[in-house]
Design an enzyme around this catalytic site. Structure first.
Site, short mmCIF file in Angstrom:
data_model
loop_
_atom_site.label_atom_id
_atom_site.label_comp_id
_atom_site.label_asym_id
_atom_site.label_seq_id
_atom_site.Cartn_x
_atom_site.Cartn_y
_atom_site.Cartn_z
N GLU A 158 -29.01 -4.97 24.75
CA GLU A 158 -28.18 -4.01 24.00
C GLU A 158 -28.59 -2.60 24.43
O GLU A 158 -29.74 -2.33 24.68
CB GLU A 158 -28.43 -4.24 22.50
N CYS A 175 -0.28 5.88 7.28
CA CYS A 175 -1.68 5.71 7.64
C CYS A 175 -1.79 4.89 8.92
O CYS A 175 -1.03 3.96 9.15
CB CYS A 175 -2.39 5.00 6.49
N CYS A 179 -12.93 -8.31 21.38
CA CYS A 179 -11.94 -7.78 20.42
C CYS A 179 -10.72 -7.24 21.14
O CYS A 179 -9.87 -6.61 20.53
CB CYS A 179 -12.58 -6.71 19.53
N TYR A 221 -24.83 -7.69 25.17
CA TYR A 221 -24.15 -6.82 24.19
C TYR A 221 -24.47 -7.34 22.79
O TYR A 221 -23.57 -7.66 22.00
CB TYR A 221 -22.63 -6.81 24.39
N CYS A 271 0.85 -1.19 0.00
CA CYS A 271 0.00 0.00 0.00
C CYS A 271 0.89 1.25 0.00
O CYS A 271 1.81 1.34 0.81
CB CYS A 271 -0.88 -0.01 1.24
N1 SAH Z 1 -22.78 -9.17 19.44
C1 SAH Z 1 -22.97 -8.14 18.45
C2 SAH Z 1 -22.43 -6.76 18.84
C3 SAH Z 1 -21.09 -6.70 19.53
S1 SAH Z 1 -20.37 -5.11 19.68
C4 SAH Z 1 -22.45 -8.60 17.11
O1 SAH Z 1 -21.77 -9.59 16.99
O2 SAH Z 1 -22.77 -7.94 16.09
C5 SAH Z 1 -20.74 -4.66 21.31
C6 SAH Z 1 -22.14 -4.11 21.49
O3 SAH Z 1 -22.28 -3.76 22.88
C7 SAH Z 1 -22.45 -2.84 20.71
O4 SAH Z 1 -23.63 -3.05 19.98
C8 SAH Z 1 -22.65 -1.77 21.78
O5 SAH Z 1 -23.65 -0.84 21.45
C9 SAH Z 1 -23.08 -2.59 22.98
N2 SAH Z 1 -22.81 -2.04 24.30
C10 SAH Z 1 -21.77 -1.27 24.69
N3 SAH Z 1 -21.83 -1.02 26.01
C11 SAH Z 1 -22.95 -1.64 26.48
C12 SAH Z 1 -23.53 -1.76 27.78
N4 SAH Z 1 -22.99 -1.19 28.84
N5 SAH Z 1 -24.65 -2.48 27.89
C13 SAH Z 1 -25.21 -3.10 26.81
N6 SAH Z 1 -24.69 -3.02 25.56
C14 SAH Z 1 -23.57 -2.31 25.40
#
Ligand code: SAH
Length: 455
Positions: free
Chosen positions: A333, A78, A408, A312, A72
């Site tokens: 969520e 970057c 992550c 989450y 790249c």
């Molecule tokens: N499991 C899902 C999203 C994971 S990302 C997938 O695989 O697509 C993490 C998620 O946690 C996000 O959607 C974010 O909005 C949510 N989140 C962050 N802090 C939170 C909290 N304190 N309570 C509930 N959800 C939360």
């Protein structure tokens, strides 16, 4: 004693998740960007702290066998990718090491729990989402990414991680801004209209979302912008404007208005048809996410009789992908639009055994515990900062027989697993997944089981 700007000889023995090589000099740990394990280098110590330093590569004395020529043109500046200077196999080894180190050093777990990393077939063009900062530098439009550790924008609309269509859309925006002379955001003054170009592309349907993030309420000459987008003849399903009037680093503001199309795009993930609002989280690497979800399903080992709690849950995708194997699915969520998506996604897929709560994970877990709900399996996929100790305590208090933690950030995952271990859970396995090839990020899936399931 090392001194600032001194040039020292180093052997690089490890990589950090930022892609920095690690070497040692007289008891000092030295981090040097864009070096590889096995490099012997001369590095200038540009920043010095009592126990560590940042170095700049001055001379490559012996190159590592892991090295490849970065493909790249803007890689050196970057801040998006971190590992384009090494081959993909070396990248996987580095990520395996990162995950294992987090679990052994932070979590105090045995390295034997760490399984081999699951890699990707497609290491370029895999991202389905881009957030390009838009700026003007001496009048000239720049659409790209932030230069490493700065807020200066590097022109990178041809990014190798993004699909080809995104460059075309960035090109249309550039033409629009050049023609209209509209202003772009300036972080110093907090003035200027166009802040970011936010794009999403659904892998299976090809549908594209184009969202402009504005420091203002309206886009003058919006009709011309739509015309330029139309000229691309791409399956652009939604064009939206998001208002962010605050002078902070948060990209999306609270209000989104649709300029054209529906407010969502549709995709299919692990057989589940999903609709996504701009605000909802969605896995950026579709094919790798399918592999990850199938593995989570394997770890959850549902047999149709259990209650599954998906904490989450975003737009509900993990839970919905295995709802057919659960008696009941409860998703939690905090973002309202994502919860709306999750409910609609359940309905559209004829999934009748799911309900979703819009709440903070900790409060929802307490509420469910109060209702006397005892999930058999909890899947949790927290953001990078991990879970609060209280959330983990409430989850452990509900005594699920299995907890599957998707994360992550291996460091917070290791910390959280350690806390769960102290509350009656045993870590069975840690499986790293490469969802983000060429970047320093690595995902992990941890399976924990209750040490005393009948208690
Ligand atoms: N499991 C899902 C999203 C994971 S990302 C997938 O695989 O697509 C993490 C998620 O946690 C996000 O959607 C974010 O909005 C949510 N989140 C962050 N802090 C939170 C909290 N304190 N309570 C509930 N959800 C939360």
């Amino acid at each position: 004693m090392a001194i600032k700007n001194e040039v020292v000889r180093l052997e690089i023995t490890a990589l950090t998740n930022e892609g920095n090589g690690v070497g040692r000099h007289e008891g000092l740990t030295v981090f040097v960007p864009q070096t590889a394990v096995g490099d012997v280098i001369n590095a200038r110590l540009v920043k010095l702290y009592p126990r560590y330093a940042y170095g700049r590569l001055e001379t490559l004395l012996v190159p590592s066998p892991d090295r490849v020529e970065p493909d790249c043109p803007v890689y050196r500046f970057c801040g998006g990718c971190a590992l384009r200077h090494i081959g993909y196999m070396a990248e996987l080894r580095a990520k395996q090491r990162l995950a294992a180190d987090a679990f052994t050093h932070i979590g105090g777990f045995s390295e034997t729990l760490c399984r081999p990393i699951v890699g990707c077939f497609q290491i370029n063009g895999y991202r389905n989402k881009a957030m390009y900062p838009v700026r003007r530098v001496q009048g000239e439009v720049r659409i790209g990414f932030y230069r490493r550790r700065t807020h200066e924008v590097v022109e990178a609309s041809g990014c190798l991680l993004q699909p080809e269509e995104f460059s075309q859309i960035a090109g249309a925006l550039r033409q629009f801004l050049e023609e209209t002379g509209l202003s772009c955001y300036d972080e110093q003054t907090g003035k200027g209209l166009v802040r970011h170009l936010y794009l999403r592309r659904a892998e299976v349907t090809g549908q594209i979302l184009v969202c402009l993030i504005l420091n203002g309420k309206k886009l003058p000459q919006a009709g011309r912008f739509l015309e330029l987008l139309d000229a691309l003849a791409l399956p652009i399903e939604t064009v939206a404007l998001n208002q962010n009037l605050k002078n902070t680093n948060v990209i999306l503001g609270d209000k989104t208005v649709v300029l054209r199309g529906s407010s969502v795009i549709s995709d299919v993930l692990c057989g589940v048809r999903v609709k996504l609002s701009p605000e909802s989280f969605y896995q950026v690497n579709h094919d790798a996410a399918e592999k990850l979800y199938r593995f989570v399903e394997e770890c959850a080992a549902l047999d149709g009789s259990q209650t599954l709690l998906d904490l989450y849950c975003g737009a509900g995708t993990i839970g919905l992908s295995m709802a057919g194997k659960a008696k009941e699915l409860i998703g939690v969520e905090v973002i309202p639009q994502a919860v709306e998506n999750a409910r609609r996604n359940a309905e559209d897929n004829g999934i009748g055994n799911a309900r979703f709560l819009c709440a903070d994970a900790q409060q929802a877990a307490m509420q469910l515990a109060g209702e006397g709900i005892h999930p058999d399996v909890v899947v949790m996929d927290p953001p990078r900062k991990g879970c609060s100790p209280q959330t983990l305590e409430t989850v452990a208090g509900m005594a699920p027989s299995r907890v599957v933690m998707v994360s992550c950030n291996p460091a917070t995952a290791a910390r959280d697993c350690k806390q769960l271990e102290a509350m009656g859970y045993q870590l069975e396995s840690v499986t790293p997944f490469d969802l983000f090839p060429r970047t320093g990020h690595v995902e992990t899936v941890c399976l924990l089981s209750h040490k005393n399931p009948t208690a």
